[in-house]
Design an enzyme around this catalytic site. Structure first.
Site, PDB file in Angstrom:
ATOM      1  N   LYS A  84       0.832  -1.193   0.000  1.00 48.42           N
ATOM      2  CA  LYS A  84       0.000   0.000   0.000  1.00 48.42           C
ATOM      3  C   LYS A  84       0.872   1.249   0.000  1.00 48.42           C
ATOM      4  O   LYS A  84       1.840   1.350   0.766  1.00 48.42           O
ATOM      5  CB  LYS A  84      -0.928  -0.024   1.219  1.00 48.42           C
ATOM      6  CG  LYS A  84      -1.957   1.098   1.256  1.00 48.42           C
ATOM      7  CD  LYS A  84      -2.935   0.898   2.404  1.00 48.42           C
ATOM      8  CE  LYS A  84      -3.964   2.022   2.458  1.00 48.42           C
ATOM      9  NZ  LYS A  84      -4.965   1.830   3.538  1.00 48.42           N
ATOM     10  N   SER A 159      -9.337   3.077   2.108  1.00 47.60           N
ATOM     11  CA  SER A 159      -8.200   3.566   1.345  1.00 47.60           C
ATOM     12  C   SER A 159      -7.319   2.464   0.745  1.00 47.60           C
ATOM     13  O   SER A 159      -6.431   2.744  -0.069  1.00 47.60           O
ATOM     14  CB  SER A 159      -7.321   4.466   2.232  1.00 47.60           C
ATOM     15  OG  SER A 159      -6.800   3.750   3.345  1.00 47.60           O
ATOM     16  N   SER A 183     -10.747   1.220   6.254  1.00 49.65           N
ATOM     17  CA  SER A 183      -9.945   1.220   5.036  1.00 49.65           C
ATOM     18  C   SER A 183      -9.448  -0.149   4.587  1.00 49.65           C
ATOM     19  O   SER A 183      -8.977  -0.291   3.460  1.00 49.65           O
ATOM     20  CB  SER A 183      -8.743   2.164   5.195  1.00 49.65           C
ATOM     21  OG  SER A 183      -9.169   3.506   5.172  1.00 49.65           O
TER      22      SER A 183
END
Length: 483
Positions: A84, A159, A183
């Protein structure tokens, strides 16, 4: 042994790791198969950014060159991964989705990158995120928008949207993510994969601007519970550099409590009326809950007292924004997106009594959950209040006619669960009439990831893992107007 590229990318992470550790599959074969799928599908999905295929293939060939069948191999040996873009991975761009850091290259690894590499994983790139991870819609001015593999005109969530989309499209077998108010769980629900928010400290975080914060955690994503448990076994465990750091769970799966009795599930479709959940989401999940009851689960409509949980989350989140992003805003005025500026400014307005009330709420809820799990094995809720929405929408402005006041309100369900400090997992559960994934969130006792995974595995066995998307590889524009 040679397996066709398309078949290789559809094997589970557990099976891939077994084959690479035994030498039945070469690491270069596995990495090349996934790179081919990335090159085929990523122009449509835009999930993986800063792709470095030659670097990954060189690392894989080195593993093959030095392979010995009698030598120990890590649990992720030869598996391709992407990290990520909110965490640094040495030698890769580390933008956090912000034009401010568009050209920054990391010179160190985050702890999760370290641990996955030590377990034998090979990094191929990063996964896309919203700017600074704010908002459950993955778009930014550096890399553009990530599309949902199940419907390319819909958001992948966020996210950890790039991670979830890459998993769903079979471009990666495993991925790491992070979660403050949903997220990991939101994009898992939107993309039909599995996202796991551990108890704070179960997976330590370093480097971290807020090492003693309880809201943000890092954790695993996968396509099945078994695959997720494999990655969690690598990520969990203490580290002296981390603020919160807990020992790993005693075993991957805690035996389902008292095997002679049914699993006790509390179903809370709208957190006792505290949130608005879209009718299509409730309609998709109600038959799933009924099916569990039909298979012998003991299901009861019940909700722990989570009064003021969402408001407390909003306060502590604003405080976190003030801690981590206010210095960035001060140094780069006018360069952060409006949602970030608003949340930072909300943090600047906080006073001592407001923060103290939020902390007292957190204490009360912690003990409420402790007692609740004396009666139930697991709490179940919708993961998200809505199904995946259009990629041109920043966030839902209303749910079934009820206005959402800002970009946080439509994610009240996972935010409330964040405040409990309990582990939570989003599992594929159903689809809407037009085929969009809908996830269910299961919540377990604090620091009992093993017990929650056991129930999640039983759920997956009962309900299944959901359909894999057939992605149209036609390239799509990465940059769209998002309002």
């Amino acid at each position: 042994m040679t397996i066709g590229e398309n078949t290789t990318t559809r094997l589970s992470a557990v099976e891939l790791a077994r084959l690479t550790r035994s030498g039945e599959l070469g690491a270069a074969e596995v990495v090349q198969a996934h790179i081919a799928e990335i090159e085929r599908l990523n122009p449509a999905v835009n999930a993986i950014v800063d792709l470095r295929p030659e670097r990954a293939l060189a690392a894989a060939r080195e593993l093959d060159r030095t392979f010995r069948s009698d030598a120990p191999h890590g649990p992720l040996y030869g598996l391709p991964v992407a990290h990520k873009d909110l965490v640094p991975a040495a030698g890769f761009r580390f933008t956090q989705g912000s034009p401010i850091f568009a050209e920054r290259v990391a010179d160190q690894d985050h702890l999760v990158v370290e641990r996955m590499a030590a377990a034998g994983a090979i990094t191929v790139g990063k996964t896309n995120v919203p700017e600074f991870g704010l908002g459950s819609q993955t778009f930014n001015d550096v890399y553009g928008v990530t599309r949902n593999p199940h419907a390319l005109d819909r958001t992948a969530g966020g996210s950890s949207g790039g991670a979830a989309a890459a998993l769903a499209a079979r471009m990666l077998p495993l991925a790491d993510g992070s979660d403050t108010g949903g997220s990991l769980r939101n994009p898992a629900s939107f993309c039909g994969v599995v996202g796991f928010r551990p108890s704070p400290g179960r997976v330590p975080s370093w480097p971290d601007a807020d090492p003693f914060g309880r809201l943000a955690v890092v954790g695993p994503m996968a396509r099945t519970v078994d695959d997720l448990a494999l990655l969690l076994s690598v990520l969990a465990g203490p580290d002296p550099r981390a603020g919160w750091s807990a020992p790993p769970a005693p075993q991957p799966y805690f035996p389902v409590p008292d095997a002679g009795r049914p699993i006790r599930l509390a179903w809370s479709p709208d957190v006792d009326g505290r949130v608005v959940v879209a009718r299509e989401v409730r309609a998709a999940l109600e038959p799933v809950v009924a099916a569990l009851e039909g298979q012998g689960w003991q299901v009861e409509l019940a909700t722990p007292d989570l009064g003021d949980a969402i408001e407390a989350f909003r306060v502590l989140r604003a405080l976190k924004m003030q801690l981590s992003l206010a210095p960035v805003l001060a140094e780069h005025p006018g360069r952060l997106k409006s949602d970030a500026v608003w949340n930072i400014e909300e943090g600047g307005k906080l006073d001592g009594p407001t923060i103290a009330r939020a902390e007292r709420t957190a204490v009360r809820i912690f003990h409420e959950m402790r007692e609740f799990f004396g009666t139930f094995d697991v709490l179940a809720t919708p993961t998200c209040q809505v199904a995946p929405f259009g990629i041109g929408t920043r966030y839902p402005r209303e749910i079934d006619g009820t206005p959402m006041r800002d970009y946080l309100e439509w994610m009240g369900v996972p935010a409330a669960i964040t405040m409990t400090g309990c582990p939570a997992i989003s599992l594929p559960a159903a689809t809407t009439p037009d085929g969009l994934p809908v996830g269910i969130q299961l919540v377990g006792p604090h620091l009992r990831e093993d017990r929650l995974l056991a129930v999640a595995r039983a759920f997956e066995s009962a309900i299944g893992t959901g359909p894999a998307p057939e992605v149209d590889p036609t390239p799509r524009p990465a940059f769209v107007a998002v309002d």
